[in-house]
Design a protein around this motif. Structure first.
Motif, mmCIF file in Angstrom:
data_model
loop_
_atom_site.group_PDB
_atom_site.id
_atom_site.type_symbol
_atom_site.label_atom_id
_atom_site.label_comp_id
_atom_site.label_asym_id
_atom_site.label_seq_id
_atom_site.Cartn_x
_atom_site.Cartn_y
_atom_site.Cartn_z
ATOM 1 N N LEU A 14 0.822 -1.211 0.000
ATOM 2 C CA LEU A 14 0.000 0.000 0.000
ATOM 3 C C LEU A 14 0.857 1.263 0.000
ATOM 4 O O LEU A 14 0.482 2.277 -0.608
ATOM 5 C CB LEU A 14 -0.943 0.000 1.209
ATOM 6 C CG LEU A 14 -1.991 -1.115 1.230
ATOM 7 C CD1 LEU A 14 -2.839 -1.035 2.491
ATOM 8 C CD2 LEU A 14 -2.882 -1.042 -0.010
ATOM 9 N N ARG A 15 2.000 1.213 0.672
ATOM 10 C CA ARG A 15 2.873 2.399 0.712
ATOM 11 C C ARG A 15 3.453 2.709 -0.659
ATOM 12 O O ARG A 15 3.687 3.868 -0.994
ATOM 13 C CB ARG A 15 4.020 2.187 1.711
ATOM 14 C CG ARG A 15 3.591 2.242 3.164
ATOM 15 C CD ARG A 15 4.771 1.983 4.095
ATOM 16 N NE ARG A 15 5.733 3.067 4.017
ATOM 17 C CZ ARG A 15 7.032 2.919 3.725
ATOM 18 N NH1 ARG A 15 7.494 1.718 3.463
ATOM 19 N NH2 ARG A 15 7.838 3.955 3.698
ATOM 20 N N THR A 16 3.723 1.690 -1.458
ATOM 21 C CA THR A 16 4.362 1.906 -2.753
ATOM 22 C C THR A 16 3.362 2.038 -3.897
ATOM 23 O O THR A 16 3.745 2.408 -5.004
ATOM 24 C CB THR A 16 5.328 0.759 -3.068
ATOM 25 O OG1 THR A 16 4.613 -0.492 -3.038
ATOM 26 C CG2 THR A 16 6.462 0.710 -2.046
ATOM 27 N N ALA A 17 2.089 1.727 -3.629
ATOM 28 C CA ALA A 17 1.076 1.811 -4.683
ATOM 29 C C ALA A 17 0.752 3.271 -4.987
ATOM 30 O O ALA A 17 0.702 4.118 -4.092
ATOM 31 C CB ALA A 17 -0.186 1.068 -4.266
ATOM 32 N N ARG A 18 0.514 3.559 -6.248
ATOM 33 C CA ARG A 18 0.170 4.920 -6.664
ATOM 34 C C ARG A 18 -1.326 5.173 -6.671
ATOM 35 O O ARG A 18 -1.754 6.306 -6.857
ATOM 36 C CB ARG A 18 0.738 5.181 -8.067
ATOM 37 C CG ARG A 18 2.254 5.122 -8.118
ATOM 38 C CD ARG A 18 2.757 5.511 -9.489
ATOM 39 N NE ARG A 18 4.212 5.523 -9.549
ATOM 40 C CZ ARG A 18 4.918 5.851 -10.620
ATOM 41 N NH1 ARG A 18 4.286 6.184 -11.737
ATOM 42 N NH2 ARG A 18 6.239 5.844 -10.590
ATOM 43 N N ARG A 19 -2.113 4.124 -6.473
ATOM 44 C CA ARG A 19 -3.573 4.254 -6.459
ATOM 45 C C ARG A 19 -4.130 3.202 -5.506
ATOM 46 O O ARG A 19 -3.412 2.283 -5.101
ATOM 47 C CB ARG A 19 -4.138 4.086 -7.867
ATOM 48 C CG ARG A 19 -3.744 2.786 -8.540
ATOM 49 C CD ARG A 19 -4.283 2.709 -9.962
ATOM 50 N NE ARG A 19 -3.777 3.794 -10.783
ATOM 51 C CZ ARG A 19 -2.622 3.760 -11.443
ATOM 52 N NH1 ARG A 19 -1.832 2.693 -11.339
ATOM 53 N NH2 ARG A 19 -2.234 4.767 -12.186
ATOM 54 N N PRO A 20 -5.396 3.322 -5.114
ATOM 55 C CA PRO A 20 -5.983 2.316 -4.215
ATOM 56 C C PRO A 20 -5.851 0.900 -4.774
ATOM 57 O O PRO A 20 -5.933 0.683 -5.983
ATOM 58 C CB PRO A 20 -7.447 2.757 -4.123
ATOM 59 C CG PRO A 20 -7.425 4.216 -4.402
ATOM 60 C CD PRO A 20 -6.331 4.418 -5.420
ATOM 61 N N VAL A 21 -5.643 -0.059 -3.873
ATOM 62 C CA VAL A 21 -5.451 -1.458 -4.267
ATOM 63 C C VAL A 21 -6.675 -2.254 -3.839
ATOM 64 O O VAL A 21 -7.052 -2.255 -2.657
ATOM 65 C CB VAL A 21 -4.184 -2.057 -3.622
ATOM 66 C CG1 VAL A 21 -3.970 -3.476 -4.114
ATOM 67 C CG2 VAL A 21 -2.970 -1.196 -3.932
ATOM 68 N N ALA A 22 -7.306 -2.928 -4.777
ATOM 69 C CA ALA A 22 -8.504 -3.711 -4.485
ATOM 70 C C ALA A 22 -8.181 -4.877 -3.559
ATOM 71 O O ALA A 22 -7.094 -5.459 -3.622
ATOM 72 C CB ALA A 22 -9.115 -4.225 -5.787
ATOM 73 N N GLY A 23 -9.152 -5.225 -2.720
ATOM 74 C CA GLY A 23 -8.940 -6.300 -1.762
ATOM 75 C C GLY A 23 -8.632 -7.634 -2.424
ATOM 76 O O GLY A 23 -7.761 -8.379 -1.963
ATOM 77 N N HIS A 24 -9.334 -7.945 -3.526
ATOM 78 C CA HIS A 24 -9.097 -9.243 -4.152
ATOM 79 C C HIS A 24 -7.691 -9.328 -4.759
ATOM 80 O O HIS A 24 -7.099 -10.407 -4.830
ATOM 81 C CB HIS A 24 -10.156 -9.525 -5.220
ATOM 82 C CG HIS A 24 -10.032 -8.701 -6.465
ATOM 83 N ND1 HIS A 24 -10.555 -7.428 -6.577
ATOM 84 C CD2 HIS A 24 -9.414 -8.953 -7.651
ATOM 85 C CE1 HIS A 24 -10.297 -6.948 -7.778
ATOM 86 N NE2 HIS A 24 -9.595 -7.847 -8.449
ATOM 87 N N LEU A 25 -7.126 -8.162 -5.176
ATOM 88 C CA LEU A 25 -5.760 -8.171 -5.700
ATOM 89 C C LEU A 25 -4.754 -8.427 -4.580
ATOM 90 O O LEU A 25 -3.768 -9.144 -4.771
ATOM 91 C CB LEU A 25 -5.457 -6.843 -6.393
ATOM 92 C CG LEU A 25 -6.260 -6.549 -7.666
ATOM 93 C CD1 LEU A 25 -5.886 -5.183 -8.230
ATOM 94 C CD2 LEU A 25 -6.023 -7.638 -8.710
ATOM 95 N N LEU A 26 -5.001 -7.844 -3.412
ATOM 96 C CA LEU A 26 -4.122 -8.103 -2.267
ATOM 97 C C LEU A 26 -4.215 -9.573 -1.855
ATOM 98 O O LEU A 26 -3.199 -10.203 -1.542
ATOM 99 C CB LEU A 26 -4.513 -7.199 -1.098
ATOM 100 C CG LEU A 26 -4.138 -5.727 -1.221
ATOM 101 C CD1 LEU A 26 -4.792 -4.923 -0.106
ATOM 102 C CD2 LEU A 26 -2.623 -5.548 -1.175
ATOM 103 N N ALA A 27 -5.429 -10.117 -1.856
ATOM 104 C CA ALA A 27 -5.599 -11.516 -1.484
ATOM 105 C C ALA A 27 -4.851 -12.426 -2.454
ATOM 106 O O ALA A 27 -4.192 -13.393 -2.037
ATOM 107 C CB ALA A 27 -7.086 -11.871 -1.452
ATOM 108 N N GLU A 28 -4.930 -12.123 -3.754
ATOM 109 C CA GLU A 28 -4.203 -12.924 -4.746
ATOM 110 C C GLU A 28 -2.701 -12.794 -4.559
ATOM 111 O O GLU A 28 -1.963 -13.781 -4.654
ATOM 112 C CB GLU A 28 -4.591 -12.472 -6.150
ATOM 113 C CG GLU A 28 -6.018 -12.830 -6.541
ATOM 114 C CD GLU A 28 -6.387 -12.253 -7.901
ATOM 115 O OE1 GLU A 28 -5.496 -11.670 -8.559
ATOM 116 O OE2 GLU A 28 -7.564 -12.365 -8.297
ATOM 117 N N GLN A 29 -2.226 -11.577 -4.301
ATOM 118 C CA GLN A 29 -0.788 -11.356 -4.154
ATOM 119 C C GLN A 29 -0.213 -12.163 -2.996
ATOM 120 O O GLN A 29 0.883 -12.730 -3.112
ATOM 121 C CB GLN A 29 -0.512 -9.864 -3.946
ATOM 122 C CG GLN A 29 0.957 -9.539 -3.721
ATOM 123 C CD GLN A 29 1.198 -8.052 -3.552
ATOM 124 O OE1 GLN A 29 0.371 -7.225 -3.936
ATOM 125 N NE2 GLN A 29 2.331 -7.696 -2.967
#
Length: 236
Positions: A14-29
Motif C-alpha cells: 500500500l505504501r508503494t502503490a500509486r492508487r488504491p489497491v482492491a482487496g481481491h488483488l491483495l488476497a491474490e498477491q
C-alpha cells in the motif's frame, strides 16, 4: 508466509502503490482468501495503521505513515546483504566503505534470529576476475550528480587519445567490471557514456547544470530508447 510477514507485506504494498489497491488483488498477491485478508486489515487497523477502505475502489494508506525501522523479512535482509556485498566489491572506496558500514549497522540492529541472514548470508556475488581500476575518486562524480554540478574531465578513448570535456552528469551505471557515466557532453552536444577508468582527470565545477534534472534524465532515457530501437532495426 507467516502472518507477521504478510502484514508487513500488505503495508509495504500500500505504501508503494500509486492508487488504491482492491482487496481481491491483495488476497491474490499474498495467496490468502478474502476472508483472511479482511481479518488482516482488521488487525492492522487495531494496531492503528492508517488504512482506509474505499468502497468500489480499494485500500489506501496515509502517505505520512512509515513503518518502524528495520522491521524486515529474511528475504529483504538477504537482498540488502547481497547488494551491499556487490557494492563493496565494485564501488569506489567511499561507496564500498558505506556498503560495509551498512552491513555492520544492520547486523547490530536486527533481532538475533535474523542476524545470520546478514553475517552469514546464503547468497553472495562472485568475485571480480579482472576489474578495471579507476584513475580518480568516483565519489567526486557522485557528488556532482547529487549537487547538479557540471564536471570537467580529461578522457582517453580506447586508443589512448585524450580529449577535454565538460559534462552534465546524470547517472553512473555499474557493470561487473566497468562503470559507465551517462552524461550530456558539451563538446558533442548530445548524450555520451564514459568509462570511469578512462577518465584521467575529474574536476567538479561550481557551475550548475542549466536544466532541471528530471527533464535532463527524461531526455537521456528517450535517447536510450531511440538507440535501442535503431539497433533492433539494424538486426532485422
Amino acid at each position: 508466509m507467516r502472518r507477521t510477514e504478510r502484514l508487513f507485506g500488505i503495508i509495504q504494498t500500500l505504501r508503494t502503490a500509486r492508487r488504491p489497491v482492491a482487496g481481491h488483488l491483495l488476497a491474490e498477491q499474498f495467496e490468502v482468501s478474502l476472508r483472511t485478508l479482511y481479518r488482516d486489515m482488521a488487525e492492522l487497523l487495531a494496531q492503528r495503521v492508517p488504512i482506509r477502505g474505499e468502497a468500489g475502489t480499494g485500500y489506501v494508506i496515509d502517505s505520512e505513515f512509515d513503518m518502524p525501522p528495520l522491521m524486515l523479512t529474511v528475504d529483504e535482509l538477504e537482498a540488502a546483504a547481497l547488494g551491499a556485498a556487490w557494492v563493496a566489491q565494485r564501488g569506489d572506496e567511499a561507496l564500498a566503505r558505506g556498503a560495509r558500514d551498512l552491513v555492520a549497522k544492520l547486523s547490530a540492529a536486527v533481532p538475533d534470529h535474523l542476524r545470520t541472514a546478514i553475517i552469514d548470508p546464503a547468497i553472495a556475488p562472485f568475485p571480480i576476475r579482472d576489474g578495471h581500476q579507476d584513475g580518480h575518486d568516483v565519489s567526486v562524480v557522485r557528488a556532482a550528480i547529487r549537487d547538479r554540478r557540471k564536471l570537467a574531465i580529461a578522457y582517453a578513448d580506447v586508443e589512448g587519445r585524450a580529449t577535454e570535456r565538460v559534462l552534465w552528469p546524470i547517472v553512473i551505471g555499474y557493470q561487473d567490471e566497468v562503470r559507465l557515466l551517462a552524461a550530456h557532453c558539451e563538446l558533442r552536444g548530445t548524450f555520451r557514456h564514459f568509462r570511469t577508468d578512462r577518465m584521467q582527470r575529474v574536476e567538479r565545477l561550481d557551475e550548475r547544470i542549466p536544466e532541471p534534472f528530471a527533464r535532463l534524465r527524461s531526455r537521456w532515457e528517450a535517447h536510450q530508447r531511440r538507440r535501442r530501437h535503431e539497433c533492433a532495426d539494424d538486426r532485422t
